[in-house]
Scaffold this active site. Structure first.
Site, PDB file in Angstrom:
ATOM      1  N   ARG A 228       0.882  -1.179   0.000  1.00  0.00           N
ATOM      2  CA  ARG A 228       0.000   0.000   0.000  1.00  0.00           C
ATOM      3  C   ARG A 228       0.907   1.211   0.000  1.00  0.00           C
ATOM      4  NH1 ARG A 228      -2.704   4.143   0.486  1.00  0.00           N
ATOM      5  NH2 ARG A 228      -4.770   4.338   1.377  1.00  0.00           N
TER       6      ARG A 228
ATOM      7  N   GLU B 143     -11.581   5.299  -4.535  1.00  0.00           N
ATOM      8  CA  GLU B 143     -12.016   3.916  -4.372  1.00  0.00           C
ATOM      9  C   GLU B 143     -12.600   3.377  -5.682  1.00  0.00           C
ATOM     10  OE1 GLU B 143     -11.722   1.812  -1.714  1.00  0.00           O
ATOM     11  OE2 GLU B 143     -10.534   3.396  -0.784  1.00  0.00           O
TER      12      GLU B 143
ATOM     13  N   ARG C 245      -0.722  -5.751   4.529  1.00  0.00           N
ATOM     14  CA  ARG C 245       0.091  -5.183   3.454  1.00  0.00           C
ATOM     15  C   ARG C 245       1.231  -4.348   4.035  1.00  0.00           C
ATOM     16  NH1 ARG C 245      -4.703  -2.033   0.408  1.00  0.00           N
ATOM     17  NH2 ARG C 245      -4.830  -1.242   2.533  1.00  0.00           N
TER      18      ARG C 245
END
Length: 172
Positions: free
Chosen positions: A60, A68, A102
């Site tokens: 990320r 989004e 992540r």
């Protein structure tokens, strides 16, 4: 008497060696950077998959937030990220690990630029003010303001909705 003193000294050395080994293994498991990885997948504007050896790592991009999936400009942000990073060699400056497991990182391209910053400059990302607290974030806010003034990327929209606001409104 001499034998028991010698045994205690040996046990002390072994214990010290074990502590040092444990410390070094912890450092290795929490590396702060990855010098060389290859981008193998673009998930969205601010998430990628890199490969290092046989290991795939989801990353990320730190300090930014892109639209989004169902938001306007999400496809454009993903396309821009792909243009910067797809099939390229990068290095990662790891900042954290998120709740999804992540790595959260600054992604440095071979030319020395950071993908995180380039997404802001081009108008495809917001500075993620909640998480971006380092000094570089102030510079990035200037880039964001410039992109907004020039109506670049998502700033073409008259009133774009920040992803963190959008997520809050669309939670089930």
């Amino acid at each position: 008497v001499m034998n028991s003193v010698g045994n205690r000294m040996l046990q002390g050395r072994i214990l010290c060696l074990c502590v040092v080994c444990l410390f070094l293994s912890c450092l290795n498991g929490n590396a702060k950077s990855i010098d060389s990885a290859y981008v193998t997948k673009i998930i969205d504007g601010d998430s990628i998959v890199v490969t290092r050896g046989a290991k795939k790592i989801t990353v990320r991009l730190w300090g930014i937030d892109t639209p989004e999936y169902r938001q306007p400009y999400s496809k454009a942000a993903k396309k821009y990220t792909a243009g910067l990073l797809a099939n390229s060699k990068v290095s990662l400056e790891i900042k954290d690990r998120d709740k999804y497991g992540r790595l959260v990182a600054l992604v440095k391209m071979e030319d020395g630029r950071y993908a995180n910053e380039e997404l802001i400059r081009a108008g495809y990302a917001w500075v993620y003010r909640y998480f971006c607290k380092d000094p570089v974030c102030e510079t990035w806010k200037g880039h964001e303001k410039n992109a907004k003034t020039k109506r670049l990327g998502l700033w073409r929209d008259k009133s774009p909705v920040a992803p963190w606001v959008w997520r809050r409104k669309h939670r089930k």
